[in-house]
Design an enzyme around this catalytic site. Structure first.
Site, PDB file in Angstrom:
ATOM      1  CD1 TRP A 103      -2.324  -2.121   1.727  1.00 41.99           C
ATOM      2  CD2 TRP A 103      -3.040  -1.067  -0.111  1.00 41.99           C
ATOM      3  NE1 TRP A 103      -3.381  -2.825   1.197  1.00 41.99           N
ATOM      4  CE2 TRP A 103      -3.833  -2.204   0.089  1.00 41.99           C
ATOM      5  CE3 TRP A 103      -3.293  -0.253  -1.214  1.00 41.99           C
ATOM      6  CZ2 TRP A 103      -4.883  -2.561  -0.775  1.00 41.99           C
ATOM      7  CZ3 TRP A 103      -4.331  -0.600  -2.077  1.00 41.99           C
ATOM      8  CH2 TRP A 103      -5.109  -1.741  -1.853  1.00 41.99           C
ATOM      9  CG  ASP A 161      -3.086   3.916   4.332  1.00 42.16           C
ATOM     10  OD1 ASP A 161      -4.128   3.734   5.005  1.00 42.16           O
ATOM     11  OD2 ASP A 161      -2.869   3.343   3.246  1.00 42.16           O
ATOM     12  CE  LYS A 189      -8.686  -2.564   5.030  1.00 38.50           C
ATOM     13  NZ  LYS A 189      -8.520  -3.508   3.956  1.00 38.50           N
TER      14      LYS A 189
HETATM   15  C1  LIG Z   1      -3.421   0.099   4.365  1.00 39.95           C
HETATM   16  C2  LIG Z   1      -4.364   0.230   3.206  1.00 39.95           C
HETATM   17  N1  LIG Z   1      -4.332   1.346   2.459  1.00 39.95           N
HETATM   18  C3  LIG Z   1      -5.167   1.531   1.427  1.00 39.95           C
HETATM   19  C4  LIG Z   1      -6.083   0.575   1.074  1.00 39.95           C
HETATM   20  C5  LIG Z   1      -6.981   0.806  -0.097  1.00 39.95           C
HETATM   21  O1  LIG Z   1      -8.295   0.935   0.300  1.00 39.95           O
HETATM   22  P1  LIG Z   1      -9.458   1.207  -0.755  1.00 39.95           P
HETATM   23  O2  LIG Z   1      -9.773  -0.095  -1.392  1.00 39.95           O
HETATM   24  O3  LIG Z   1     -10.559   1.772   0.077  1.00 39.95           O
HETATM   25  O4  LIG Z   1      -8.942   2.186  -1.740  1.00 39.95           O
HETATM   26  C6  LIG Z   1      -6.170  -0.604   1.819  1.00 39.95           C
HETATM   27  C7  LIG Z   1      -7.148  -1.641   1.473  1.00 39.95           C
HETATM   28  O5  LIG Z   1      -7.152  -2.734   1.936  1.00 39.95           O
HETATM   29  C8  LIG Z   1      -5.287  -0.776   2.911  1.00 39.95           C
HETATM   30  O6  LIG Z   1      -5.330  -1.878   3.658  1.00 39.95           O
END
Ligand SMILES: Cc1ncc(COP(=O)(O)O)c(C=O)c1O
Length: 365
Positions: free
Chosen positions: A106, A176, A200
């Site tokens: 991520w 994040d 989550k």
């Molecule tokens: C740490 C992290 N950042 C970003 C995201 C991306 O989330 P989204 O699908 O809402 O864009 C996730 C999704 O699992 C994540 O776990």
């Protein structure tokens, strides 16, 4: 009751399991919220009952996370990934750059997006370790003219966490926390901004919550930022310039109430420790399962592990599903198995998984 008995233990990384009592309350109020004779989904967002809900939601976030007054709490429609662009668009001027700690999938994606739009560099990169550990902070490099530093405390896909809050020498830190917000108490003052996708621990998918310090908002000067991507729009209009994701906000309100009724974030954190310690114990004591993440960096929330007899993985997953232990397959980018232990996963779910792991190891020894 029969519906409750049919509920599976969902170990998926997200959208994740929600507490049954929250779902039941949502169900009970589904057609008639707040005695209005309509669902919360049908109520205008500028009506007094909905405005009250938003005010209470904000207050609950502030209370549960102990958010100081000089931080804004913003409710943004859409995915967490939108932040990968929105952050550099808002906080980087032409002469500035952003430093990224790329410690898993991520944060690497966030870094790539920032580099596409503005100037960004890696403060440290865990890719050479294949995201099994994070390089020593002594080796991290913060360049001059860095407007913010960005990291992902819990990397959901790789099952790796950053065990320290990076000391960024006064540069604002952006985190994040999509997979870790509301799992433990935080000192918000360590951060310039925190954001988290809802799917989550906060609510259903489709909303992102951002907590942003006032001085970062005050630094936004670019008037070419699209209105709906400009954080100032959300501050000025209390997240209600456009129609907010009303059902997400409602569910987040129920979730925060649930957290409070369970005893707050310290209880969430001790439950998480108990669940993850029990699971890692089984993995470490076994010669059938293993985790290849270095111990200090192992995620408590997304426990990634593998079978030594790799070929048995599909059989393991089929047997797990037959017992109501769902979504244990690891992310396609890393393979293996992953048990996500968000707030709504009860200890009994982890015990059921452990029992199955023992059974599967015995019959396949
Ligand atoms: C740490 C992290 N950042 C970003 C995201 C991306 O989330 P989204 O699908 O809402 O864009 C996730 C999704 O699992 C994540 O776990």
């Amino acid at each position: 009751m029969s519906q409750l008995m049919n509920r599976a233990y969902n170990f998926g990384a997200g959208p994740a399991m929600l507490p049954a009592s929250v779902m039941e309350q949502a169900q009970a109020e589904f057609l008639n919220w707040n005695h209005l004779g309509m669902s919360v989904m049908e109520v205008g967002h500028r009506t007094a009952p909905f405005m009250d809900l938003m005010a209470e939601l904000t207050t609950l976030f502030r209370e549960v996370l102990v958010i100081p007054d000089h931080y804004q709490v913003l409710f943004l429609g859409g995915s967490a990934r939108t932040q990968f662009a929105q952050i550099p668009l808002n906080f980087l001027s032409e002469h500035e750059k952003a430093g990224y700690l790329t410690t898993g999938m991520w944060s690497s994606m966030a870094y790539e997006e920032a580099s596409r739009l503005k100037k960004a560099y890696c403060v440290t990169d865990a890719q050479p370790t294949q995201y099994k550990s994070i390089p020593d902070p002594k080796t991290w490099i913060i360049e001059p003219d860095t407007a913010y530093l960005y990291y992902t405390p819990n990397e959901t896909v790789n099952g790796i966490r950053c065990p320290i809050i990076p000391d960024m020498k006064g540069v604002p830190l952006i985190a994040d926390m999509t997979s870790c917000l509301l799992t433990e108490p935080l000192n918000i003052e360590n951060y310039g901004m925190i954001f988290a996708g809802a799917q989550k621990n906060i609510a259903n998918a489709g909303m992102t919550v951002a907590i942003v310090r006032d001085d970062l908002i005050a630094r936004i000067h670019d008037d070419k930022i699209p209105t709906m991507l400009d954080y100032r729009t959300y501050v000025t209009h209390q997240s209600m310039y456009a129609t907010p994701p009303t059902f997400n906000c409602y569910l987040a309100y129920l979730m925060l109430k649930w957290i409070v009724s369970e005893g707050g974030l310290s209880v969430m954190s001790s439950r998480l420790n108990e669940k993850s310690e029990a699971l890692y114990q089984v993995i470490d004591d076994s010669d059938f399962y293993y985790s290849d993440i270095e111990k200090p960096f192992r995620s408590k929330i997304n426990v990634c592990f593998k079978l030594k007899k790799n070929a048995l993985e599909s059989e393991f997953l089929i047997g797990a599903e037959a017992r109501g232990l769902m979504a244990l397959k690891g992310h396609r980018a890393v393979g293996g198995l992953r048990a996500s232990l968000y707030n709504a996963m009860p200890l009994e779910g982890v015990r059921a998984l452990i029992e199955y792991m023992h059974y599967f190891a015995k019959v396949n020894a």
